[in-house]
Write a protein that holds these residues in place. Structure first.
Motif, PDB file in Angstrom:
ATOM      1  N   GLN A   1      12.519  -2.251  -5.857  1.00  0.00           N
ATOM      2  CA  GLN A   1      12.764  -0.784  -5.917  1.00  0.00           C
ATOM      3  C   GLN A   1      11.655   0.059  -5.797  1.00  0.00           C
ATOM      4  O   GLN A   1      11.656   1.403  -5.199  1.00  0.00           O
ATOM      5  CB  GLN A   1      13.290  -0.430  -7.269  1.00  0.00           C
ATOM      6  N   PHE A   2      10.301  -0.468  -6.053  1.00  0.00           N
ATOM      7  CA  PHE A   2       8.998   0.171  -6.041  1.00  0.00           C
ATOM      8  C   PHE A   2       7.964  -0.969  -6.013  1.00  0.00           C
ATOM      9  O   PHE A   2       8.191  -1.917  -6.451  1.00  0.00           O
ATOM     10  CB  PHE A   2       8.883   1.097  -6.965  1.00  0.00           C
ATOM     11  N   CYS A   3       6.956  -0.595  -5.264  1.00  0.00           N
ATOM     12  CA  CYS A   3       5.707  -1.472  -5.413  1.00  0.00           C
ATOM     13  C   CYS A   3       4.601  -0.753  -5.241  1.00  0.00           C
ATOM     14  O   CYS A   3       4.352   0.056  -4.455  1.00  0.00           O
ATOM     15  CB  CYS A   3       5.770  -2.776  -4.342  1.00  0.00           C
ATOM     16  N   ASN A   4       3.343  -1.164  -5.908  1.00  0.00           N
ATOM     17  CA  ASN A   4       2.166  -0.268  -5.735  1.00  0.00           C
ATOM     18  C   ASN A   4       1.480  -0.765  -4.502  1.00  0.00           C
ATOM     19  O   ASN A   4       1.801  -2.052  -3.826  1.00  0.00           O
ATOM     20  CB  ASN A   4       1.383  -0.494  -6.842  1.00  0.00           C
ATOM     21  N   LYS A   5       0.233  -0.238  -4.201  1.00  0.00           N
ATOM     22  CA  LYS A   5      -0.520  -0.723  -3.032  1.00  0.00           C
ATOM     23  C   LYS A   5      -0.978  -2.011  -3.015  1.00  0.00           C
ATOM     24  O   LYS A   5      -1.093  -2.752  -2.018  1.00  0.00           O
ATOM     25  CB  LYS A   5      -1.551   0.308  -2.806  1.00  0.00           C
ATOM     26  N   THR A   6      -1.574  -2.394  -4.336  1.00  0.00           N
ATOM     27  CA  THR A   6      -2.023  -3.906  -4.578  1.00  0.00           C
ATOM     28  C   THR A   6      -0.929  -4.972  -4.141  1.00  0.00           C
ATOM     29  O   THR A   6      -1.322  -5.794  -3.721  1.00  0.00           O
ATOM     30  CB  THR A   6      -2.416  -4.082  -5.999  1.00  0.00           C
ATOM     31  N   ALA A   7       0.313  -4.499  -4.658  1.00  0.00           N
ATOM     32  CA  ALA A   7       1.559  -5.522  -4.402  1.00  0.00           C
ATOM     33  C   ALA A   7       1.547  -5.517  -3.005  1.00  0.00           C
ATOM     34  O   ALA A   7       1.828  -6.638  -2.314  1.00  0.00           O
ATOM     35  CB  ALA A   7       2.544  -5.105  -5.212  1.00  0.00           C
TER      36      ALA A   7
END
Ligand code: ADP
Length: 440
Positions: free
Chosen positions: A121-127
């Motif tokens: 659904q969403f992921c941050n830049k690190t992921a």
């Protein structure tokens, strides 16, 4: 609205009051006409205000206030301020959400929000970096379609998230990730990804180190125990006995050297940053030359070269230990008749201490690993030369603490050169005040 009704009625009454006598005293149609004109005017007024409201409601403009007449004005004013308050709250919420998303993107840990079917659904830049995801194009895709190691598929299928999953990903280099799956809302999962590569490497190094130390000490201990047993069981004559005792002394010296080097390494590791005392290089080079000659016992030519005037700043015992290890290696790995050259060069850009030999040389494939603890090119030769496998590890560590880089060049059968390069900040030029103080 309550304040509006009486006024509207009042207006209708007023028209009625004028229209009735007019209809009665003049003609009825005049009265009716006036009444209709009055109602028409009121209708037009309402229609005008209503269309203003309708226009405004299509796209409420908060920079231009909504203006009306009479009662409509107070209604518009209240509507306008409600709308303004509402839009203000929405804008604040949007700012809060944007700040929250920016904070999640700035996190060192990867964060992926998943639905009940583990779809992204969403992921941050690190992921994105850690797992090779793309926040835009991978949205809605199953996580296991993109991150494919079978252990992740099994882990998600089993549904037991009490322990994290340790994932080893091989891309440019091995990366070790620790994955935590946390239920954070109904049918929603949060995947937290921690990069534990460094901790894993340290763990591995610690395990290897303990195994290496045990192995290194076990060999001489086994030999020593064997000799002791033999001496207990067999009645040797004095000459044989002294031969065995000599061999035993050799093994215990070997163990002592290993323990001594381990202690040196550990004391360097736990020591505070080295001091900045000026070290007199002339007497240091002299001492190194004398030590090399004693170790060589006349089998090599020991040469000292000096270019430029200047001394080093640092912790003398550590520098002696680092340089001493390089010099001892040069003597030990150079056959009799060879030359060992110690050189000290000072320039405005820094200084370098180098040890050059005409010895056996080192195959290029071993060079990157030479400073690892207990790494030897030839274990037997190192043992015969009285090496512990820790000399270069100690040297590199001490030099790094002095911001120096160790460079190794070598050619099999031709010889090797070990160069320690110091930055200008570690050098006291001969005509600088510090050097004068240092020589007093
Ligand atoms: P050791 O105690 O075995 O000499 P070191 O850490 O000092 O351990 O050196 C690691 C290995 O590097 C040695 O075992 C040897 O194979 C190689 N080596 C170091 N210095 C030299 C040199 N000057 N010439 C050839 N080989 C060297």
């Amino acid at each position: 609205m309550s304040a509006y009704l009486p006024r509207a009625l009042l207006f209708a009454l007023l028209i009625g009051l004028v229209a009735l006598p007019l209809g009665y005293f003049a003609t009825p149609w005049m009265g009716w006409s006036l009444f209709c004109i009055g109602l028409g005017l009121q209708l037009a007024w309402h229609t005008r205000n209503f269309s203003r409201l309708e226009r405004w409601s299509r796209q409420p403009l908060l920079d231009a206030s909504l203006e009306g007449d009479g009662e409509w004005d107070s209604v518009f004013r209240r509507l306008y301020s409600h709308e303004k308050e509402l839009l203000g709250k929405i804008a604040q919420r949007e700012r809060d959400i944007a700040r929250l998303i920016a904070a999640v993107h700035a996190m060192n840990d990867g964060v992926v929000l998943l639905d009940s079917h583990f779809r992204i659904q969403f992921c941050n830049k690190t992921a994105e970096r850690q797992l090779g995801l793309d926040a835009q194009s991978d949205r809605g895709s199953a996580l296991t379609h993109i991150v494919r190691p079978p252990e992740l598929i099994d882990y998600l299928a089993q549904g037991d998230f009490a322990r994290p999953l340790i994932l080893r990903l091989e891309r440019h280099f091995e990366r070790v990730l620790s994955l935590y799956v946390i239920a954070y809302a109904e049918n929603s999962w949060l995947l937290q990804v921690k990069d534990v590569t460094q901790t894993d490497q340290l763990d591995r190094m610690r395990r290897d180190f303990v195994a290496n130390v045990s192995h290194e000490l076990r060999t001489p201990l086994t030999v020593l125990a064997g000799f002791l047993e033999t001496l207990q069981e067999i009645d040797f004559d004095a000459a044989e006995r002294s031969h065995y005792l000599g061999l035993m002394a050799e093994q215990s010296t070997r163990m002592l050297s290993i323990v001594q080097d381990l202690l040196t390494l550990s004391s360097i590791e736990s020591a505070p940053p080295p001091e900045n005392d000026p070290v007199d290089m002339a007497s240091l080079l002299d001492k190194l030359k004398r030590d090399a000659e004693a170790l060589s016992d006349g089998r090599h030519r020991i040469v000292v070269e000096r270019t430029g005037q200047g001394d080093l700043c640092g912790h003398e015992p550590e520098l002696v230990s680092a340089f001493g290890n390089l010099v001892a290696n040069a003597v030990r790995y150079t056959p009799a008749g060879g030359t060992v050259t110690l050189s000290w060069k000072v320039s405005p850009h820094g200084a370098e201490f180098a040890v050059r030999d005409t010895g056996i040389g080192i195959d290029a494939k071993h060079i990157p690993r030479l400073t690892e603890r207990f790494y030897r090119v030839d274990r037997g030769r190192s043992r015969d030369a009285g090496g512990t496998g820790l000399g270069l590890a100690i040297a590199k560590h001490s030099l790094n603490r002095h911001q120096a880089q160790l460079e190794i060049t070598s050619q099999i059968g031709q010889g090797s050169c070990f160069t320690a390069r110091f930055p200008a900040s570690r050098v006291v030029l001969a005509d600088s005040p510090a050097a004068v103080i240092g020589k007093k």
